[in-house]
Design a protein around this motif. Sequence first.
Motif, mmCIF file in Angstrom:
data_model
loop_
_atom_site.group_PDB
_atom_site.id
_atom_site.type_symbol
_atom_site.label_atom_id
_atom_site.label_comp_id
_atom_site.label_asym_id
_atom_site.label_seq_id
_atom_site.Cartn_x
_atom_site.Cartn_y
_atom_site.Cartn_z
ATOM 1 N N ASP A 64 62.306 49.939 68.544
ATOM 2 C CA ASP A 64 61.367 49.151 67.733
ATOM 3 C C ASP A 64 60.212 48.632 68.588
ATOM 4 O O ASP A 64 59.051 48.651 68.167
ATOM 5 C CB ASP A 64 62.093 47.970 67.082
ATOM 6 C CG ASP A 64 63.049 48.414 65.972
ATOM 7 O OD1 ASP A 64 62.892 49.552 65.474
ATOM 8 O OD2 ASP A 64 63.946 47.631 65.620
ATOM 9 N N SER A 65 60.545 48.142 69.784
ATOM 10 C CA SER A 65 59.517 47.617 70.676
ATOM 11 C C SER A 65 58.540 48.714 71.102
ATOM 12 O O SER A 65 57.320 48.508 71.114
ATOM 13 C CB SER A 65 60.168 46.991 71.915
ATOM 14 O OG SER A 65 59.195 46.502 72.801
ATOM 15 N N ILE A 66 59.067 49.880 71.435
ATOM 16 C CA ILE A 66 58.211 51.004 71.845
ATOM 17 C C ILE A 66 57.278 51.402 70.710
ATOM 18 O O ILE A 66 56.077 51.611 70.913
ATOM 19 C CB ILE A 66 59.078 52.204 72.283
ATOM 20 C CG1 ILE A 66 59.831 51.852 73.577
ATOM 21 C CG2 ILE A 66 58.220 53.452 72.498
ATOM 22 C CD1 ILE A 66 60.897 52.857 73.936
ATOM 23 N N ARG A 67 57.805 51.488 69.497
ATOM 24 C CA ARG A 67 56.966 51.875 68.353
ATOM 25 C C ARG A 67 55.913 50.812 68.058
ATOM 26 O O ARG A 67 54.754 51.134 67.750
ATOM 27 C CB ARG A 67 57.845 52.138 67.132
ATOM 28 C CG ARG A 67 58.646 53.439 67.232
ATOM 29 C CD ARG A 67 59.435 53.714 65.968
ATOM 30 N NE ARG A 67 60.580 52.817 65.852
ATOM 31 C CZ ARG A 67 61.783 53.063 66.383
ATOM 32 N NH1 ARG A 67 61.977 54.177 67.084
ATOM 33 N NH2 ARG A 67 62.780 52.217 66.224
ATOM 34 N N ASN A 68 56.306 49.541 68.158
ATOM 35 C CA ASN A 68 55.356 48.451 67.887
ATOM 36 C C ASN A 68 54.232 48.405 68.922
ATOM 37 O O ASN A 68 53.080 48.099 68.594
ATOM 38 C CB ASN A 68 56.088 47.107 67.869
ATOM 39 C CG ASN A 68 56.971 46.946 66.654
ATOM 40 O OD1 ASN A 68 56.746 47.583 65.628
ATOM 41 N ND2 ASN A 68 57.990 46.101 66.755
ATOM 42 N N LYS A 69 54.566 48.709 70.172
ATOM 43 C CA LYS A 69 53.571 48.617 71.253
ATOM 44 C C LYS A 69 52.662 49.841 71.322
ATOM 45 O O LYS A 69 51.462 49.716 71.572
ATOM 46 C CB LYS A 69 54.272 48.443 72.606
ATOM 47 C CG LYS A 69 55.131 47.184 72.737
ATOM 48 C CD LYS A 69 54.287 45.930 72.724
ATOM 49 C CE LYS A 69 55.162 44.708 72.995
ATOM 50 N NZ LYS A 69 54.372 43.458 72.922
#
Length: 340
Positions: A64-69
């Motif tokens: 989720d963090s990778i996709r959000n960033k």
Amino acid sequence: MDRTKNKWNFKIQDRIYKSLILVLCFVISSCSKKNDDKESIPIDKINTVSVIIDDQLWNGEVGDSIRNKFASPVLGLPQEEPFFTLNQYPVKLLEGYMANSRNIMVIKKEAKSQFRIEDNEYAKPQIVVHISGRNVQEILDSIQSNDSLITRKIKNGEIKLYQAQLAKDTLQDLQLLNKKFNIRFLLPLKYKLTMKGRRFVWYKKEITSGSLSVLIYQLPLKSINLKTNIANRIIKIRDSMGRKYIHGTEPRTKMVTERAFSPYFSKTTIFGKDAFESKGTWEVTHDNMSGPFVNYAIIDKQNNRILFLEGFCYAPSKPKRDLMFELESMIKSIQFLKKK
């Protein structure tokens, strides 16, 4: 006897010397071949990143963090498109994708915590980002601390690569731009001169169901008060140029900045000069034409002027991220020439 012995020793030394030369040539040839192999590795599509990460991490907080960033929407486009296109592969497939991807992120949970970026680690050109941690929180913290650096590194690498590809294209004879503005940049021959004024030029490239455009114009340095609301002043200037030069197919139509969405505004540097970047959408009044634009107002104190370079596209049926990336790469290749 001694003479025969010396002659024999000389022959042995000569053979050893020749053997060493052959070995050295083989090593150099092998290294050269490896470098050539790196350069010949196929490259991915623009703005694509291979994410090497196990499914468990990808489907949880880390993913989720990778996709959000890194896959958040690109600013200034009329429809949502990801900043980078992310392709996920499990760690067990690591070796197969290391040598065939230009931009790679390797995320692992392991006994040590680390963050590092390697250039041309397994291929050329290539950027490999390594992130690992002993637990999920350490990995999340590393992504949070370094996301801006990673984004900037990959984006700059993509621009540099695209500019190198543009340089291989058949480029414009830039005598007009040299004479009017004392600049040059990478402008392929496919961009045709559409209009020119005393301090204004417009180049356009036709594409399927649309077009890409580049505008160059300049105003005196005093046209913008650098201590007041610069963003509003830049938008007023670009709208005045649209009213004067860029019209639709119907009478009394003109290109203006779309009022429904405020442009994104930031300060940057281009060719060592302070500049202001504006990204947003344009529309043609009393018409259905619209699309994204990127505008750079470059403060050129040496020549007592503000030089504007703008790219905009009209492509109603196409994704626009990579079209705008082409325009941005062209503009950022600008060079200011010395006056003769």
